[in-house]
Design an enzyme around this catalytic site. Structure first.
Site, short mmCIF file in Angstrom:
data_model
loop_
_atom_site.label_atom_id
_atom_site.label_comp_id
_atom_site.label_asym_id
_atom_site.label_seq_id
_atom_site.Cartn_x
_atom_site.Cartn_y
_atom_site.Cartn_z
N GLU A 82 -0.30 -9.62 0.24
CA GLU A 82 -1.69 -9.89 0.65
C GLU A 82 -2.62 -9.96 -0.56
OE1 GLU A 82 -1.55 -6.56 3.35
OE2 GLU A 82 -1.83 -7.89 5.07
N GLU A 100 5.61 -4.94 7.19
CA GLU A 100 4.93 -3.84 7.89
C GLU A 100 5.55 -3.53 9.24
OE1 GLU A 100 3.46 -6.27 6.23
OE2 GLU A 100 1.69 -5.55 5.16
N ALA A 103 0.85 -1.20 0.00
CA ALA A 103 0.00 0.00 0.00
C ALA A 103 0.88 1.24 0.00
CB ALA A 103 -0.92 -0.02 1.21
#
Ligand code: DAK
Length: 258
Positions: free
Chosen positions: A112, A132, A65
């Site tokens: 993901e 992350e 992201a």
């Protein structure tokens, strides 16, 4: 209207969808995810598309992201607006199979996104990971849930708690991917698998995807009952009659998707 960050073309009954943002690492911005959902939804309603191959650039499937967008986010707005949940949740509701063809980096949300797909085929240069923790956050699109289901607790803990990435052959050994192929064969191999699926009856393809997904979301006895109901319902399809007649007559089945 934002510029196209995704290209899509049809190869027979398989849609080939490429993430192609300006940055070849394909940061999964809101705009990119919205475009991806739009294209997948179009494929869902196109009777000529039976399966999709989803791939990235020469450098990455996707590196996660958009860190720049997340860097200034605060809890109140992330929570109240369900930050980027909307488009991501739509991906897993797609009913036609999606094959991830992963070359290069598949990190964080990229890993993901690959795990949300139904089949993952990796190039030999693929690198997977959930980094992350290095950004001071937890995975947010299923990394802590799908990775242990695919690879087991110890491997998922190792990946999520260290943030260290792993290569395609490790991903194969973990059960995260179905096969590893040389980079130059990635798209051809994914399309070949897509066409192998797509030549079959569409209602049966969709039913099988639903049934396999149940294995991850219900008890064994509930999953088996669901499968039994689908199995019995299959005898209402003309394609069941055709498939079995074709076998007995030693010819190719001509499915009509009904
Ligand atoms: N976002 C934004 N920009 C990124 C990016 C990312 N994920 N990854 C790379 N970039 C940018 C870099 O900032 C750099 O920009 P410029 O400086 O050129 O402007 C450019 O892309 C090139 O990056 P590098 O210089 O770092 O390139 P390298 O080849 O040296 O390294 C790399 C490639 C992939 C190893 C490295 O870029 C990297 O480690 N990237 C970050 C990987 C990462 O930490 N990913 C996890 C992000 S967190 C959710 C859904 C999803 C998520 C959360 C919630 N919900 C549904 C609620 C997902 C979260 C994440 O993915």
């Amino acid at each position: 209207m934002s510029a196209a960050m995704i290209s899509s073309e049809r190869r027979g009954r398989v849609a080939l969808v490429r993430l192609a943002s300006d940055n070849p690492l394909n940061p999964l911005t809101d705009a990119l995810m919205d475009q991806l959902v739009d294209i997948l939804l179009r494929n869902e309603t196109d009777p000529h598309v039976h399966a999709t191959v989803l791939t990235g650039s020469h450098k990455a499937f996707a590196a996660g992201a958009d860190i720049a967008a997340m860097s200034t986010l605060d809890y109140a707005s992330a929570f109240a607006n369900d930050y980027i949940g909307r488009s991501w949740d739509r991906i897993r509701t797609m009913r036609k199979p999606i094959i991830a063809a992963v070359g290069g980096y598949a990190l964080g949300g990229g890993c993901e996104l690959a795990m949300m797909c139904d089949i993952v085929i990796a190039a030999d240069d693929a690198r997977f990971g959930q980094p992350e923790i290095k950004l001071g956050i937890v995975p947010g699109a299923g990394g802590t849930q799908r990775l242990p289901r695919a690879a087991g607790k110890s491997t998922a803990m190792l990946a999520c708690l260290t943030g260290e990435s792993f290569d395609a052959n490790e991903a194969l050994a973990y059960g995260l991917v179905s096969k590893v192929v040389p980079r130059e064969q990635l798209i051809d191999e994914a399309l070949r698998v897509g066409e192998q699926i797509a030549r079959h009856s569409l209602p049966v393809i969709v039913a099988i995807k639903e049934a396999v997904d149940r294995a991850f979301e219900s008890s064994l006895s509930e999953g088996l009952l669901f499968e039994r109901r689908l199995f019995h319902a299959g005898f209402s399809l003309a394609d069941q009659k055709e498939g079995m007649a074709a076998f007995l007559e030693r010819r190719q089945a001509a499915f009509q998707n009904r």
